[in-house]
Design a protein around this motif. Structure first.
Motif, mmCIF file in Angstrom:
data_model
loop_
_atom_site.group_PDB
_atom_site.id
_atom_site.type_symbol
_atom_site.label_atom_id
_atom_site.label_comp_id
_atom_site.label_asym_id
_atom_site.label_seq_id
_atom_site.Cartn_x
_atom_site.Cartn_y
_atom_site.Cartn_z
ATOM 1 N N LEU A 7 0.836 -1.194 0.000
ATOM 2 C CA LEU A 7 0.000 0.000 0.000
ATOM 3 C C LEU A 7 0.874 1.248 0.000
ATOM 4 O O LEU A 7 1.889 1.308 0.696
ATOM 5 C CB LEU A 7 -0.901 0.029 1.240
ATOM 6 C CG LEU A 7 -1.983 -1.039 1.332
ATOM 7 C CD1 LEU A 7 -2.754 -0.887 2.639
ATOM 8 C CD2 LEU A 7 -2.921 -0.967 0.142
ATOM 9 N N THR A 8 0.458 2.239 -0.762
ATOM 10 C CA THR A 8 1.129 3.532 -0.777
ATOM 11 C C THR A 8 0.370 4.497 0.129
ATOM 12 O O THR A 8 -0.754 4.196 0.583
ATOM 13 C CB THR A 8 1.153 4.120 -2.196
ATOM 14 O OG1 THR A 8 -0.203 4.395 -2.604
ATOM 15 C CG2 THR A 8 1.820 3.165 -3.190
ATOM 16 N N LEU A 9 0.950 5.645 0.368
ATOM 17 C CA LEU A 9 0.252 6.678 1.132
ATOM 18 C C LEU A 9 -1.025 7.089 0.419
ATOM 19 O O LEU A 9 -2.063 7.297 1.059
ATOM 20 C CB LEU A 9 1.166 7.883 1.351
ATOM 21 C CG LEU A 9 0.545 9.059 2.131
ATOM 22 C CD1 LEU A 9 0.084 8.626 3.519
ATOM 23 C CD2 LEU A 9 1.550 10.194 2.226
ATOM 24 N N ASP A 10 -0.984 7.190 -0.917
ATOM 25 C CA ASP A 10 -2.193 7.518 -1.673
ATOM 26 C C ASP A 10 -3.274 6.451 -1.475
ATOM 27 O O ASP A 10 -4.458 6.774 -1.356
ATOM 28 C CB ASP A 10 -1.870 7.665 -3.165
ATOM 29 C CG ASP A 10 -1.135 8.956 -3.488
ATOM 30 O OD1 ASP A 10 -1.148 9.894 -2.654
ATOM 31 O OD2 ASP A 10 -0.541 9.029 -4.585
ATOM 32 N N ASP A 11 -2.874 5.172 -1.453
ATOM 33 C CA ASP A 11 -3.835 4.091 -1.207
ATOM 34 C C ASP A 11 -4.467 4.230 0.174
ATOM 35 O O ASP A 11 -5.686 4.123 0.324
ATOM 36 C CB ASP A 11 -3.148 2.720 -1.288
ATOM 37 C CG ASP A 11 -2.648 2.369 -2.671
ATOM 38 O OD1 ASP A 11 -3.228 2.832 -3.677
ATOM 39 O OD2 ASP A 11 -1.650 1.617 -2.741
ATOM 40 N N ALA A 12 -3.635 4.459 1.178
ATOM 41 C CA ALA A 12 -4.139 4.599 2.544
ATOM 42 C C ALA A 12 -5.114 5.763 2.638
ATOM 43 O O ALA A 12 -6.185 5.637 3.245
ATOM 44 C CB ALA A 12 -2.983 4.784 3.523
ATOM 45 N N ASN A 13 -4.771 6.887 2.026
ATOM 46 C CA ASN A 13 -5.664 8.044 2.060
ATOM 47 C C ASN A 13 -6.964 7.785 1.315
ATOM 48 O O ASN A 13 -8.039 8.228 1.749
ATOM 49 C CB ASN A 13 -4.958 9.284 1.513
ATOM 50 C CG ASN A 13 -3.976 9.856 2.502
ATOM 51 O OD1 ASN A 13 -4.170 9.789 3.714
ATOM 52 N ND2 ASN A 13 -2.886 10.422 1.992
ATOM 53 N N ASP A 36 -0.199 -1.680 6.990
ATOM 54 C CA ASP A 36 0.476 -2.436 5.933
ATOM 55 C C ASP A 36 0.348 -3.927 6.216
ATOM 56 O O ASP A 36 -0.316 -4.333 7.177
ATOM 57 C CB ASP A 36 1.930 -1.985 5.784
ATOM 58 C CG ASP A 36 2.805 -2.301 6.990
ATOM 59 O OD1 ASP A 36 2.415 -3.096 7.872
ATOM 60 O OD2 ASP A 36 3.922 -1.746 7.045
ATOM 61 N N LEU A 42 -0.529 2.900 8.897
ATOM 62 C CA LEU A 42 -0.256 3.831 7.803
ATOM 63 C C LEU A 42 -1.114 5.086 7.919
ATOM 64 O O LEU A 42 -0.722 6.152 7.465
ATOM 65 C CB LEU A 42 -0.514 3.164 6.444
ATOM 66 C CG LEU A 42 0.365 1.975 6.089
ATOM 67 C CD1 LEU A 42 -0.130 1.327 4.793
ATOM 68 C CD2 LEU A 42 1.810 2.405 5.952
ATOM 69 N N GLY A 43 -2.296 4.942 8.490
ATOM 70 C CA GLY A 43 -3.190 6.079 8.623
ATOM 71 C C GLY A 43 -4.351 5.762 9.538
ATOM 72 O O GLY A 43 -4.774 4.607 9.646
ATOM 73 N N ARG A 45 -8.130 7.689 11.074
ATOM 74 C CA ARG A 45 -9.036 8.820 11.079
ATOM 75 C C ARG A 45 -10.188 8.525 12.051
ATOM 76 O O ARG A 45 -10.886 7.542 11.896
ATOM 77 C CB ARG A 45 -9.579 9.061 9.675
ATOM 78 C CG ARG A 45 -10.319 10.370 9.551
ATOM 79 C CD ARG A 45 -10.616 10.720 8.111
ATOM 80 N NE ARG A 45 -9.387 10.839 7.315
ATOM 81 C CZ ARG A 45 -9.380 10.900 5.985
ATOM 82 N NH1 ARG A 45 -10.514 10.842 5.314
ATOM 83 N NH2 ARG A 45 -8.242 11.009 5.328
#
Length: 135
Positions: A7-13, A36, A42-43, A45
């Motif tokens: 997973l990338t940061l863009d995926d997580a967001n 991950d 990774l994130g 909210r």
């Protein structure tokens, strides 16, 4: 050498955004965590009005799904069906419905975990988040 998805940061967001949209569309105050494949955060909210403890629970649900390579609901069902010895499994603490692995070509790239509403609603929100990056 083997290769695996990550997973990338863009995926997580994207997962966080889609999960938030699903929760808000239903009027649910939840926390969503994305990890991950090793269960590392990774994130996260937490929506307004959601209990602070949900931040810990969502992360642990995601971690259980990533490390176990299955939905955390499987652990809850196992325990509820009498295999209470599984409560002593090392590392896994979020063995409740709401953790869903992110699968890419049959491999786990990470997971999303949600806490704050009923178990099936937590899972619904996690799956909605993951759907944002599935194609």
């Amino acid at each position: 050498m083997q290769q695996k998805p990550a997973l990338t940061l863009d995926d997580a967001n994207a997962i966080l955004d889609a999960a938030q949209q699903e929760a808000e569309a239903n009027g649910w105050a939840i926390t969503v965590a994305v990890v991950d494949d090793g269960g590392h955060l990774l994130g996260l909210r937490r929506l307004d009005g959601c209990s602070p403890i949900s931040s810990y629970i969502a992360n642990e649900k995601a971690r259980a799904a990533a490390l176990g390579r299955r939905e955390s609901q499987a652990y809850e069902e196992m325990i509820n069906n009498g295999r209470t010895a599984f409560l002593s499994a090392p590392v896994l603490q979020g063995m409740m419905t709401g953790g869903v692995p992110v699968l890419v070509d049959g491999q786990v790239a990470g997971a999303a975990g949600v806490s704050g509403v009923k178990p099936e609603q937590d899972a619904q929100v996690a799956k909605a988040g993951i759907q944002a990056i599935s194609s």
